[in-house]
Design a protein around this motif. Structure first.
Motif, short mmCIF file in Angstrom:
data_model
loop_
_atom_site.label_atom_id
_atom_site.label_comp_id
_atom_site.label_asym_id
_atom_site.label_seq_id
_atom_site.Cartn_x
_atom_site.Cartn_y
_atom_site.Cartn_z
N PHE A 105 0.83 -1.20 0.00
CA PHE A 105 0.00 0.00 0.00
C PHE A 105 0.87 1.25 0.00
N LEU A 106 1.97 1.23 0.73
CA LEU A 106 2.89 2.37 0.72
C LEU A 106 3.55 2.53 -0.65
N GLU A 107 4.07 1.44 -1.18
CA GLU A 107 4.79 1.49 -2.46
C GLU A 107 3.91 1.91 -3.63
N GLU A 108 2.67 1.47 -3.63
CA GLU A 108 1.78 1.68 -4.78
C GLU A 108 0.79 2.82 -4.60
N GLY A 109 0.87 3.54 -3.50
CA GLY A 109 -0.05 4.65 -3.28
C GLY A 109 -1.49 4.18 -3.14
N GLY A 110 -1.69 3.09 -2.41
CA GLY A 110 -3.02 2.53 -2.25
C GLY A 110 -3.83 3.24 -1.19
N TYR A 111 -3.63 4.50 -1.03
CA TYR A 111 -4.35 5.28 -0.03
C TYR A 111 -4.31 6.74 -0.44
N GLN A 112 -5.20 7.53 0.05
CA GLN A 112 -5.14 8.97 -0.10
C GLN A 112 -5.34 9.58 1.27
N CYS A 113 -6.58 9.70 1.71
CA CYS A 113 -6.78 10.26 3.05
C CYS A 113 -6.39 9.24 4.11
N GLY A 114 -6.46 7.95 3.78
CA GLY A 114 -6.04 6.90 4.69
C GLY A 114 -7.13 6.35 5.58
N TYR A 115 -8.32 6.92 5.55
CA TYR A 115 -9.36 6.46 6.47
C TYR A 115 -9.79 5.03 6.18
N CYS A 116 -9.90 4.66 4.92
CA CYS A 116 -10.33 3.31 4.57
C CYS A 116 -9.17 2.31 4.58
N THR A 117 -7.95 2.80 4.63
CA THR A 117 -6.77 1.95 4.46
C THR A 117 -6.70 0.80 5.46
N PRO A 118 -6.93 1.00 6.76
CA PRO A 118 -6.85 -0.16 7.66
C PRO A 118 -7.82 -1.28 7.28
N GLY A 119 -9.04 -0.93 6.92
CA GLY A 119 -10.01 -1.95 6.50
C GLY A 119 -9.59 -2.63 5.21
N MET A 120 -9.05 -1.84 4.28
CA MET A 120 -8.55 -2.41 3.02
C MET A 120 -7.41 -3.39 3.30
N ILE A 121 -6.49 -3.02 4.17
CA ILE A 121 -5.34 -3.87 4.49
C ILE A 121 -5.81 -5.19 5.11
N ILE A 122 -6.79 -5.10 6.00
CA ILE A 122 -7.35 -6.32 6.60
C ILE A 122 -7.96 -7.21 5.53
N THR A 123 -8.77 -6.63 4.66
CA THR A 123 -9.45 -7.39 3.61
C THR A 123 -8.45 -8.02 2.65
N VAL A 124 -7.46 -7.26 2.24
CA VAL A 124 -6.45 -7.79 1.29
C VAL A 124 -5.62 -8.89 1.95
N THR A 125 -5.31 -8.73 3.22
CA THR A 125 -4.58 -9.78 3.94
C THR A 125 -5.36 -11.09 3.92
N ALA A 126 -6.66 -11.01 4.22
CA ALA A 126 -7.50 -12.22 4.19
C ALA A 126 -7.59 -12.80 2.78
N LEU A 127 -7.73 -11.94 1.79
CA LEU A 127 -7.79 -12.39 0.40
C LEU A 127 -6.53 -13.17 0.03
N LEU A 128 -5.36 -12.60 0.34
CA LEU A 128 -4.10 -13.25 -0.06
C LEU A 128 -3.81 -14.50 0.77
N ASP A 129 -4.34 -14.56 1.98
CA ASP A 129 -4.21 -15.79 2.76
C ASP A 129 -4.98 -16.93 2.09
N GLU A 130 -6.14 -16.60 1.52
CA GLU A 130 -6.97 -17.60 0.87
C GLU A 130 -6.57 -17.84 -0.59
N HIS A 131 -6.20 -16.76 -1.28
CA HIS A 131 -5.84 -16.84 -2.71
C HIS A 131 -4.52 -16.09 -2.90
N PRO A 132 -3.39 -16.77 -2.79
CA PRO A 132 -2.08 -16.09 -2.89
C PRO A 132 -1.84 -15.37 -4.22
#
Length: 172
Positions: A105-132
């Motif tokens: 998220f830091l490298e690719e600019g996956g945030y702007q204001c950052g408010y949604c970022t924690p939820g996005m990080i949680i969701t993406v972590t779960a996604l990649l755990d299930e589908h690498p």
């Protein structure tokens, strides 16, 4: 003490059951009414403010946490549903160093204001755990419960792909 019983008066301290679970790898034991929301416990009792309070009706994903490895809106989860479970907030994702998803998220600019970022990080972590190596459709489906009003999702999608690359590189 606030009325959390629904009966019009405060619960006596002895009547409030002990709530036990694991949060970010630590055992937690607190007197918590069973109908209390997980979001309030995380933020108000545990002081973990990475889990954001936003829509409070399960539509935006800002409050997303992992419960036994699955993404869940903390605003919709009640204490009784989480008793004995393993809960991970964004603070518990990386530990002492950045998690590959956080790094991406830091490298690719996956945030702007950052408010949604924690939820996005949680969701993406779960996604990649299930589908690498998720397909574009799997990414879209996984992120469908997380709203970002700032970015347009380009950086977020790049961050998902980059996180998958980082994870593959660190597991081989």
């Amino acid at each position: 003490m606030a009325d959390t019983s629904g009966s019009g008066g405060p619960l006596p301290a002895a009547a409030v059951p002990e709530w036990e679970c694991e949060v970010n790898g630590r055992p937690i034991r607190l007197p918590v009414p069973p109908s209390r929301r997980l979001l309030d416990i995380i933020r108000d009792d545990l002081g973990l403010c990475g889990t954001k309070r936003a829509c409070e009706i399960g539509r935006c994903g800002a409050c997303m946490v992992l419960i036994d490895g699955k993404p869940v809106n903390a605003c919709l989860a009640m204490a009784f549903q989480c008793a004995g479970k393993r809960i991970t907030t964004v603070e518990g994702i990386g530990g002492e160093s950045l998690h590959p998803v956080q790094q991406a998220f830091l490298e690719e600019g996956g945030y702007q204001c950052g408010y949604c970022t924690p939820g996005m990080i949680i969701t993406v972590t779960a996604l990649l755990d299930e589908h690498p190596d998720p397909s574009p459709e799997q990414v879209t489906e996984a992120l469908s419960g997380n709203l970002c009003r700032c970015t347009g999702y380009g950086g977020i999608i790049r961050a998902v792909r980059r996180a998958a690359e980082i994870r593959r590189a660190t597991t081989t």
